[in-house]
Write a protein that holds these residues in place. Structure first.
Motif, short mmCIF file in Angstrom:
data_model
loop_
_atom_site.label_atom_id
_atom_site.label_comp_id
_atom_site.label_asym_id
_atom_site.label_seq_id
_atom_site.Cartn_x
_atom_site.Cartn_y
_atom_site.Cartn_z
N ASP A 52 0.86 -1.18 0.00
CA ASP A 52 0.00 0.00 0.00
C ASP A 52 0.91 1.23 0.00
OD1 ASP A 52 -2.27 -1.57 0.35
OD2 ASP A 52 -2.63 -0.93 2.43
N HIS A 84 -3.15 5.45 -0.87
CA HIS A 84 -4.28 4.53 -0.83
C HIS A 84 -5.35 4.98 0.17
CE1 HIS A 84 -6.54 0.83 -0.94
NE2 HIS A 84 -6.11 0.39 0.23
N SER A 134 -5.57 -7.10 4.55
CA SER A 134 -5.63 -5.77 5.16
C SER A 134 -5.06 -5.82 6.57
CB SER A 134 -7.08 -5.27 5.22
OG SER A 134 -7.12 -3.94 5.72
N HIS A 146 -4.17 1.26 9.33
CA HIS A 146 -3.49 1.90 8.19
C HIS A 146 -2.98 3.30 8.59
CE1 HIS A 146 -5.51 -1.15 5.64
NE2 HIS A 146 -4.62 -0.85 4.72
N GLU A 148 0.98 -6.32 2.17
CA GLU A 148 -0.19 -7.14 2.46
C GLU A 148 -0.28 -8.36 1.53
OE1 GLU A 148 -3.34 -3.74 4.03
OE2 GLU A 148 -3.04 -3.96 1.88
ZN LIG Z 1 -4.10 -1.97 3.11
#
Ligand SMILES: [Zn+2]
Ligand SMILES: Nc1ccccc1C(=O)C[C@H](N)C(=O)O
Ligand SMILES: [Zn+2]
Length: 205
Positions: free
Chosen positions: A53, A57, A146, A158, A170
């Motif tokens: 990520d 994002h 996630s 996050h 991830e």
């Molecule tokens: Zn993520």
């Protein structure tokens, strides 16, 4: 020298986020037409399979993929077994020596059927990012799609990791990996403006 592939293969059957774009590869310009070569075309969500990520994002002003610090994605990494838990917080790692660890890979084993998108995953509790930052962790990798619960809209993990300068990897496949110390190589592509990148992630002893 043995390389351990910790990437999920990208096929038509690779599960992705509900409603998101699955992996599709087509020969867009076949040899029979071009006269010399098969030319492929790739369509996929960046969050299908094993990927990083970029902060963009989840933050409109965050770094995009081309701006990511590459050195975080190559170098010494520790794999830690945290399987059998519904979530991971500072308590779960309190007994583990993380001194000198920059890249931490958590083996949650909570994505048991690789052919289907999980209904529930092991997620990170809000006290984990400050704890990891204090230990000097800069890259956190997980074997789930996630770091937050799948239905989360606020994405506390996050944002918490980002606020503490920790980058996210991830969708790793760690089933066959013994906990311990390795060298990680999981470089994002040089994608301008993107919110992440698929990676080919490997470990070597
Ligand atoms: Zn993520
Ligand atoms: N691809 C998606 C489509 C819709 C909603 C969320 C996602 C995500 O990717 C979120 C997740 N926090 C992730 O970073 O992988
Ligand atoms: Zn993602």
């Amino acid at each position: 020298m043995k390389l351990y592939d910790i990437s999920r293969p990208l096929t038509k059957a690779t599960p992705t986020w509900p409603g998101d774009t699955a992996f599709q590869y087509t020969v867009n310009w076949p040899k029979s037409e071009s006269g010399s070569v098969n030319v492929g075309k790739l369509v996929m969500s960046i969050h299908t399979g094993t990927h990083v990520d970029a902060p963009f994002h989840f933050d409109d002003h965050g770094k995009t993929t081309l701006e990511l610090p590459l050195d975080l994605y190559v170098g010494a990494a520790r794999v830690v077994d945290v399987s059998g838990r519904a979530s991971i917080g500072a308590d779960d790692l309190a007994g583990i020596d993380l001194s000198g660890v920059t890249r931490l890979l958590l083996k949650t084993m909570s994505w048991s059927e690789p052919e289907t998108f999980p209904a529930e995953i092991c997620y990170l509790r809000p006290d984990l990012p400050p704890f990891l930052a204090e230990k000097g962790i800069r890259l956190l990798g997980l074997d789930v799609p996630s770091v937050d619960p799948l239905e989360s809209k606020e994405l506390p993990a996050h944002h918490g990791l980002h606020q503490h300068g920790i980058y996210i990897l991830e969708g790793l496949l760690l089933d066959a990996i013994e906990p311990g110390d390795y060298e990680l190589i999981a470089l994002p592509l040089a994608l301008s403006g993107a919110d992440g990148s698929p990676v080919r992630a490997v470990l070597r002893r």
